[in-house]
Design a protein around this motif. Sequence first.
Motif, short mmCIF file in Angstrom:
data_model
loop_
_atom_site.label_atom_id
_atom_site.label_comp_id
_atom_site.label_asym_id
_atom_site.label_seq_id
_atom_site.Cartn_x
_atom_site.Cartn_y
_atom_site.Cartn_z
N ASP A 236 -94.97 43.26 -91.60
CA ASP A 236 -95.57 43.38 -92.93
C ASP A 236 -94.69 44.23 -93.85
O ASP A 236 -94.50 43.89 -95.03
N LEU A 237 -94.13 45.31 -93.31
CA LEU A 237 -93.29 46.18 -94.12
C LEU A 237 -92.03 45.47 -94.60
O LEU A 237 -91.53 45.76 -95.69
N ILE A 251 -99.74 52.24 -96.04
CA ILE A 251 -99.52 51.39 -94.87
C ILE A 251 -100.70 51.48 -93.92
O ILE A 251 -101.18 50.47 -93.40
N ALA A 252 -101.17 52.70 -93.68
CA ALA A 252 -102.31 52.89 -92.78
C ALA A 252 -103.55 52.18 -93.31
O ALA A 252 -104.28 51.52 -92.56
N LEU A 262 -100.86 55.87 -87.21
CA LEU A 262 -99.64 55.19 -87.65
C LEU A 262 -98.41 55.99 -87.22
O LEU A 262 -97.42 55.43 -86.71
N GLN A 263 -98.47 57.29 -87.42
CA GLN A 263 -97.34 58.14 -87.03
C GLN A 263 -97.11 58.11 -85.52
O GLN A 263 -95.97 58.07 -85.06
N VAL A 264 -98.20 58.09 -84.76
CA VAL A 264 -98.07 58.04 -83.30
C VAL A 264 -97.38 56.75 -82.86
O VAL A 264 -96.53 56.76 -81.96
N LEU A 265 -97.71 55.63 -83.50
CA LEU A 265 -97.10 54.34 -83.15
C LEU A 265 -95.59 54.40 -83.30
O LEU A 265 -94.85 53.92 -82.43
N PHE A 266 -95.13 54.99 -84.40
CA PHE A 266 -93.69 55.08 -84.63
C PHE A 266 -93.04 56.15 -83.75
O PHE A 266 -91.92 55.98 -83.28
N GLN A 267 -93.75 57.25 -83.54
CA GLN A 267 -93.19 58.34 -82.73
C GLN A 267 -92.93 57.90 -81.30
O GLN A 267 -92.03 58.42 -80.64
#
Length: 348
Positions: A236-237, A251-252, A262-267
């Motif tokens: 989507d991004l 985004i969230a 959301l941050q956890v997914l990327f981290q």
Amino acid sequence: MGVLSLSSPVRPGHALAPTAFSSAAYASDEDRARAWRRALARAFAEVELTAWDAGSFPAFLTAEWNGGVQIATEESGPATIVRGARGIAADPRRPVLARLQVEGETVLIQDGRTAVLRRGSLALYDAGRPFKLIHPGRQRAHIVTMPRALVRLDESALGRVTATLIAADDHDDAAAALPRLAAGLIEELAVAKPAVREHFARAAADVVGCAVAHHVSRGPVAPGPRQALLERIKADLEDRLADPGLTPQAIADQHHISVRYLQVLFQQQGLTVNGWVRARRLEGASLDLAGPDAHRRSVAAVAARWGFTNSSHFSRAFREAFGMSPMQWRRLGSGSAAQQLSGSAVVR
């Protein structure tokens, strides 16, 4: 037959574009070995030539930057080439290299893995970390050199695929055709007219990227729910990079999750949301600025097209990623601008 060990430094950013080298032009084994190591360092990254039979097997190299990628053809006899801690410290260039073996055999060692490349094999290695190349005999290969910002892999994914056979002719699937297609494009590039060379170079890099994506998609473990959600968010991004309002909160909200989740997914992949978005935007901007129509757009227009509302911020981010300003990148064009690359769009 002499075996020489040479490791005197070559300063980054001093490469010539295009590069053409033949060891046959040098009289002594020592001069041949020293010149060959320098040619490798200029074309790719600072390395040590720890063994090479300079007297019996000549070495050849041609390399040219087009459209932000370098296409090189390298040929030599038995040799061992090492990119170690000393070379990394002396030379900050951190490109990603895709090696397409055309003839002979090369052993690639990196990140605790070993890949044996034979005719038709394709593998990646990362100049940002130590690696070793061993040529047991006469060999020839095409090498596609790409800035990290142009590689569609995050750092953790890249670390999982280095020194891995991405595709080989003995695999009976769709991936087997990709190395042959890339090799064909590179061969055509060698005889193409200047007006279309950039298109061939980018097409070859795209085919390499396709092969890597295909390899990653065939991973033995199916993605879990978190990974699947992250991939949907990234997809989507990709369609919304031009939106300056692309904040973590937006985004969230779009995906009905909290900013923290959301941050956890990327981290989990060693990333941050903002770092990933910035790197993808800089990739798009760098391609625009290296393109044949770049002179028709101002740097500010390119920045705005990729979601940067502040030209000064864009210039700082671009310099941090690519080691030069957007104006320098565009002015030097598809040749020596990319050759002077000294940074990367590091995703944090």
